[in-house]
Design a protein around this motif. Structure first.
Motif, mmCIF file in Angstrom:
data_model
loop_
_atom_site.group_PDB
_atom_site.id
_atom_site.type_symbol
_atom_site.label_atom_id
_atom_site.label_comp_id
_atom_site.label_asym_id
_atom_site.label_seq_id
_atom_site.Cartn_x
_atom_site.Cartn_y
_atom_site.Cartn_z
ATOM 1 N N LEU A 768 0.835 -1.212 0.000
ATOM 2 C CA LEU A 768 0.000 0.000 0.000
ATOM 3 C C LEU A 768 0.866 1.258 0.000
ATOM 4 C CD1 LEU A 768 -2.755 -1.078 2.562
ATOM 5 C CD2 LEU A 768 -3.054 -0.759 0.107
ATOM 6 N N LYS A 769 1.956 1.234 0.758
ATOM 7 C CA LYS A 769 2.843 2.397 0.798
ATOM 8 C C LYS A 769 3.475 2.660 -0.556
ATOM 9 C CE LYS A 769 4.098 2.316 5.695
ATOM 10 N NZ LYS A 769 5.209 2.120 6.687
ATOM 11 N N ASN A 771 2.116 2.285 -3.287
ATOM 12 C CA ASN A 771 1.079 2.922 -4.105
ATOM 13 C C ASN A 771 0.629 4.246 -3.517
ATOM 14 O OD1 ASN A 771 0.945 0.851 -6.071
ATOM 15 N ND2 ASN A 771 -0.330 -0.385 -4.686
ATOM 16 N N HIS A 772 1.439 4.758 -2.555
ATOM 17 C CA HIS A 772 1.194 6.068 -1.940
ATOM 18 C C HIS A 772 -0.130 6.103 -1.179
ATOM 19 C CE1 HIS A 772 4.631 7.360 -4.265
ATOM 20 N NE2 HIS A 772 4.039 6.923 -5.376
ATOM 21 N N THR A 773 -0.497 4.997 -0.583
ATOM 22 C CA THR A 773 -1.655 4.950 0.315
ATOM 23 C C THR A 773 -1.188 4.376 1.652
ATOM 24 O OG1 THR A 773 -2.286 2.751 -0.493
ATOM 25 C CG2 THR A 773 -3.333 4.658 -1.540
ATOM 26 N N ASP A 774 -1.974 4.641 2.658
ATOM 27 C CA ASP A 774 -1.583 4.172 3.983
ATOM 28 C C ASP A 774 -2.717 3.363 4.602
ATOM 29 O OD1 ASP A 774 -3.316 6.243 4.215
ATOM 30 O OD2 ASP A 774 -2.338 7.159 5.939
ATOM 31 N N SER A 812 -6.324 7.226 7.900
ATOM 32 C CA SER A 812 -5.829 6.528 6.714
ATOM 33 C C SER A 812 -6.981 6.162 5.785
ATOM 34 C CB SER A 812 -5.066 5.270 7.122
ATOM 35 O OG SER A 812 -5.934 4.375 7.787
ATOM 36 N N THR A 813 -6.617 5.775 4.561
ATOM 37 C CA THR A 813 -7.638 5.394 3.571
ATOM 38 C C THR A 813 -7.961 3.906 3.612
ATOM 39 O OG1 THR A 813 -5.887 5.118 1.924
ATOM 40 C CG2 THR A 813 -7.025 7.252 1.999
ATOM 41 N N HIS A 814 -7.134 3.135 4.326
ATOM 42 C CA HIS A 814 -7.348 1.695 4.441
ATOM 43 C C HIS A 814 -7.236 1.266 5.904
ATOM 44 C CE1 HIS A 814 -6.125 2.175 0.224
ATOM 45 N NE2 HIS A 814 -6.805 1.058 -0.024
ATOM 46 N N SER A 854 -11.603 -0.510 3.017
ATOM 47 C CA SER A 854 -11.189 0.689 2.277
ATOM 48 C C SER A 854 -12.310 1.706 2.197
ATOM 49 C CB SER A 854 -10.762 0.320 0.845
ATOM 50 O OG SER A 854 -9.815 -0.721 0.860
#
Length: 1013
Positions: A768-769, A771-774, A812-814, A854
């Protein structure tokens, strides 16, 4: 080759057909089967599969020695084998029940065939035996069914000892006595022992009186072998009984007369001999428990019994009849003086339920009928007069009952003319008079057919068998929905049990023991002893086996007990007092939680020590099994460490591998004086005597089984059958050996599983990191993880509230939820999805999973119905409630300032109602989520109620305790409930809060939703 098995195949078929709801698991069995025998067998299996012998049950009554509980089949070979090799579930329990019914039928067939040498008589009586009132009334009492299964086999070989004086029969009789002792109910076994004693005396007297040659030396040697092997086989039970006897008040003082007489076969229950369907309802009418009121032996069997009496009985048969009648009078309890007189006999003063004596009445009635049938088949024409006379007597009795029932029945409101949602509800709808009226008509028809086959049948034996089967199968089906099975779905219940923790998770030391009760374990369909499944330590216990000190604490010092329960399983204390100064009324259960009362000698010895607890003192559980608890402690002062498990002589305590003195705390628990510093503390259950005698016993059991197989093999003449015996024996032995060698205890695998989960979770987070998501990560486990992720355990409503706050504050988004073998409530997923609605399972194996949640603006979670009452206005489907206030201060400003007031005048909240319509099929197999925020000025006792009404009557009612943790602090409460399969259009779902304690509280954001996914 298989012709010899035709009768047994027939009996197995009858067993399955008569009890098909249980055999095919279409319905779950009744309460005691699920509340006692299933939890205990489940626990035994968990222990054995993890290479732990089930000496101690830590989860009930704050711990007790399960190995010494005579009602639990710890020492049963069947239980050991099935528990080790198979996971116990509701499916296995019901299949075992059916197998035991078959064992009972086969045993009675063998016994009657030996006594009469008549296959048809044996078939008729064996079928009547397993379809009789005793079996159908006691389906839920598994321990009684096992006793009744082994009893014919035991009597068969004991009678053979008397007749043939062969030591081989002594071994077989001893073996079946061992099976009865270890698997069955002690009362029936003791009564069987008394009967065998009097049988032997009568046999010897009869032989001498009739001047028959009897080899007394041979008889004495056979009886000696029987007693010797019985004693050695039962050594674990005998030694366990001797060990626990001083700590069980019931054994030292017996049971009071008022307690003992409960559950008799009351005089009104004698109606069951002709109308078992009358016993389905109205326990008050019969003045006894419904399970104790049925002594039915079949109307045809009853007629044949009367015919046998009218035809004349031999002296031996008169003795058998007299014995039956005596047992029947004893079974009536305090209606006759015999029961109280019998309690003066050794070992009979500690048991309850007089009705159980009726088992031997019906057993010997069957024996008498079998003897009559043996000669009656050949002399049917000569006995027609007696048969007609007996039939007319029973017919006259039925007519009298029919007239009384007719006069008492309101045919304008006749229950069986109304419609019900299921056959089970319909068959249970009638009252005692309606049931008696209907069944009397049925019995009269049966008697008519009986007379017809007596006068017209050319194959009387076969037609009699069919008539008995028809009549008694109808009897079973008429009673089974009341005494034997429930409407609960077996698959649903089994799935819930499958989701419970395996092995022995470490108890959560952040939770007080008082919060672990059967009421809040939430296994739908189970009511008691649920803590065994959830692996939580509790003071609750549904069992007749209690340690004396625990009962004394509960009965005489309730405040001290409640103060103790306001602690976790293990706690530290610096406050000690002498038990001589104990005044229970002065103890505040919420303030005096760390006060520990010691006996005077221990108090005098310890009081000079500088006891105390300091900030930073810690206790953690390093390892936990029922028989061993390992602790890591860190303290700054000398302190008292207390384990909330009942004190028992077999427990030893070690500090850094050195045994220390065990101190009795609060009259029941185990404590030690813990020196300052870092230490390893071990509590260990050690009982070398029982281990030794059980080893001797089970080596002997194995030798006997091998001997029986070899003897049976040698006795066969058919080579094909010999080959089959060898094949089955060798295959079974190899399979069992393979399973034993390759057994991998779950508790030994958890560290591997944890490493696997940590590795996979880190991989997902790194992905996830990239892909620039946390993602926020939460582990639900009792283990310590190496990674810097949040760990939570969900044992009570307050934990769900903490999760709700965690999710709410997450940026966070997830959200990743990783779970390993602890309680995993359905509500956890719903709380996470309230903010992260899109869910996917990334990894799912036995007792472990990883789920990813998510936020996705393109995804909307579909719902079948949804409503949220924030009490800002009146919403449709919610009842109007005028007690809504607007002045609550809350921690979260986004919560509504309006709320529903609950107090002593307003005990019910606004009610949500949803009427089921055409979407009924979409609702099945769906879960409904109910949530609300609660706030209170002080401790609040209330329940969230979920009910379903049909035709003005509630047919499902579920509650969950509400948590409200104080003023200015909102607490999230959530309940997820499966919508039942039997729901129909027109049913009304009702949801509300009931303020049971009347303290002032407020609720807001009352949400009800059923999602379509």
């Amino acid at each position: 080759m298989f012709h010899r098995f035709k009768p047994y195949i027939f009996l197995l078929f009858i067993t399955i057909m008569a009890y098909w709801q249980i055999a095919f698991c279409t319905n779950a069995v009744k309460w005691d089967m699920l509340d006692c025998w299933l939890p205990w067998r489940y626990f035994i299996g968990e222990c054995l599969q993890n290479n732990v012998f089930p000496f101690w049950n830590p989860y009930q009554a704050l711990g007790y020695p399960l190995y010494a509980d005579l009602s639990v089949p710890i020492w049963s070979p069947e239980v050991m084998v099935t528990s080790f090799f198979f996971d116990h579930s509701i499916y296995s329990l019901q299949i075992l029940f059916v197998l035991y019914i078959f064992v009972a039928a086969a045993g009675m067939f063998r016994l009657i065939r030996y006594l009469t040498q008549n296959n048809y008589a044996a078939l008729i009586i064996s079928c009547a035996y397993i379809l009789s009132g005793f079996f159908i009334a006691h389906v839920q009492h598994f321990i009684l069914i096992t006793s009744a299964a082994y009893m014919p086999w035991f009597f068969l070989y004991f009678i053979k000892i008397l007749n043939k004086q062969l030591w081989q029969d002594s071994l077989k009789s001893a073996f079946f006595l061992f099976l009865m002792v270890t698997t069955g109910y002690a009362t029936l076994t003791i009564l069987a022992g008394y009967l065998c004693f009097f049988f032997t005396i009568f046999f010897v007297w009869y032989q001498i009186k009739n001047k028959k040659n009897i080899a007394f030396n041979k008889l004495l040697s056979s009886l000696f072998v029987f007693l010797l092997f019985s004693t050695v086989l039962c050594l674990p039970i005998i030694v366990s009984f001797i060990q626990v006897m001083p700590q069980i008040e019931r054994f030292s003082q017996g049971v009071s007369d008022s307690t003992a007489v409960r559950g008799p076969l009351s005089p009104k229950s004698f109606l069951s001999f002709i109308s078992p369907f009358s016993m389905v309802n109205d326990e008050k009418f019969f003045h006894t428990d419904i399970a104790m009121s049925n002594a039915y032996i079949g109307i045809i069997t009853l007629v044949l019994l009367f015919t046998a009496i009218l035809s004349g009985l031999s002296r031996i048969h008169k003795l058998v009849l007299g014995t039956s009648l005596i047992f029947l009078l004893v079974a009536a309890g305090d209606s006759f003086p015999l029961f109280k007189m019998s309690r003066h006999l050794p070992l009979l003063g500690v048991f309850r339920f007089p009705s159980l004596y009726s088992y031997f009445s019906t057993f010997f009635f069957f024996i008498l009928v079998a003897f009559y049938l043996n000669k009656g088949f050949a002399q049917i024409k000569d006995n027609k007069k007696q048969i007609v006379t007996s039939t007319l007597l029973i017919t006259l009795l039925l007519f009298c009952v029919l007239i009384i029932a007719f006069a008492k029945t309101d045919f304008g409101q006749f229950s069986y003319l109304k419609s019900y949602s299921s056959f089970g509800l319909w068959v249970n709808s009638g009252n005692v008079y309606e049931n008696t009226f209907l069944y009397a008509i049925f019995q009269l028809v049966i008697l008519g057919f009986f007379l017809l086959i007596v006068f017209k049948s050319t194959n009387f034996r076969f037609h009699l068998l069919l008539l008995v089967l028809t009549e008694m199968t109808v009897s079973v089906q008429g009673n089974i929905y009341k005494t034997a099975i429930t409407e609960n779905n077996v698959k649903s219940l089994s799935n819930q049990l499958r989701d419970q923790p395996k092995g022995f998770p470490k108890p959560n030391l952040s939770i007080k023991i008082k919060n672990y009760t059967d009421d809040n374990r939430k296994i739908n369909g189970l009511w008691r002893n649920t803590n065994i499944f959830s692996k939580t330590i509790s003071a609750d216990c549904f069992s007749s086996f209690h340690l004396k000190d625990f009962d004394n604490l509960k009965d005489h010092f309730p405040n001290l007990l409640n103060a103790s329960l306001n602690n976790p399983l293990i706690y530290l204390s610096g406050n000690i007092f002498s038990v001589n100064s104990l005044h229970d009324t002065l103890i505040d259960p919420n303030k005096n939680t760390k006060d520990v009362y010691l006996n005077d000698n221990d108090y005098k010895e310890i009081k000079e020590s500088a006891l105390g607890i300091s900030n930073g003192d810690t206790v953690s559980i390093a390892a936990f099994t029922p028989n061993e608890i390992l602790l890591n402690t860190e303290t700054k002062k000398i302190t008292l460490l207390t384990l909330l498990q009942s004190n028992y002589s077999s427990w030893k305590i070690f500090i850094d591998n050195k045994e220390v003195k065990k101190i009795v705390a609060n009259t029941n628990f185990m404590s030690i004086l813990l020196p300052p510093g870092s230490h390893k503390v071990k509590f260990m259950f050690d009982n070398k005597v029982v281990v030794f005698v059980s080893s001797v016993t089970y080596i002997l059991v194995l030798i006997l089984i091998i001997y029986f197989i070899v003897s049976y093999y040698k006795a066969q003449n058919d080579k094909r059958w010999k080959h089959l015996i060898i094949t089955i024996t060798v295959t079974s032995g190899l399979w069992m050996g393979f399973k034993i060698v390759n057994n991998k205890p779950y508790i030994g695998s958890e560290n591997e599983y944890l490493f696997e989960l940590e590795t996979k979770t880190k991989t997902i987070v790194d992905s996830l990191k990239s892909n620039h998501t946390d993602a926020n990560v939460l582990f639900n486990t009792d283990k310590t993880i190496k990674l810097n992720y949040k760990i939570m355990r969900f044992e009570e409503n307050a934990d769900l509230d903490a999760l709700a706050k965690l999710v709410h504050e997450s940026k966070s988004t997830h959200f990743i939820y990783t779970w390993l073998n602890v309680r995993d409530p359905l509500e956890v997923t719903e709380i996470i999805r309230s903010k992260y609605p899109k869910a996917s399972t990334l990894f799912d194996k036995e007792r472990r999973s990883i789920r990813l949640f998510s936020i996705d603006t393109n995804y909307t979670r579909p719902s079948l119905f949804y409503s949220c009452n924030d009490f800002n206005k009146q919403y449709t489907q919610w009842s109007h409630n005028p007690s809504v206030i607007t002045s609550i201060k809350a921690d979260f400003t986004e919560l509504s300032v309006n709320a529903n007031l609950l107090d002593s005048l307003n005990i019910y909240s606004s009610t949500y109602e949803y009427k089921i319509g055409a979407e009924v099929n979409k609702l099945k197999e769906k879960f409904m989520t109910i949530s609300l925020d609660a706030i209170a000025e002080k401790e609040f006792t209330g329940v969230l109620v979920y009910a379903i009404d049909r035709d003005g009557k509630t047919y499902q009612y579920v509650t969950q305790n509400i948590v409200a943790n104080g003023i200015n602090k909102w607490t999230k409460n959530i309940l997820q409930k499966k919508i039942p399969q039997e729901i129909q259009p027109g049913d009304i779902i009702k949801i509300y809060v009931w303020n049971t304690g009347k303290a002032k509280a407020y609720i807001s954001n009352f949400k009800v939703v059923c999602y379509a996914d």
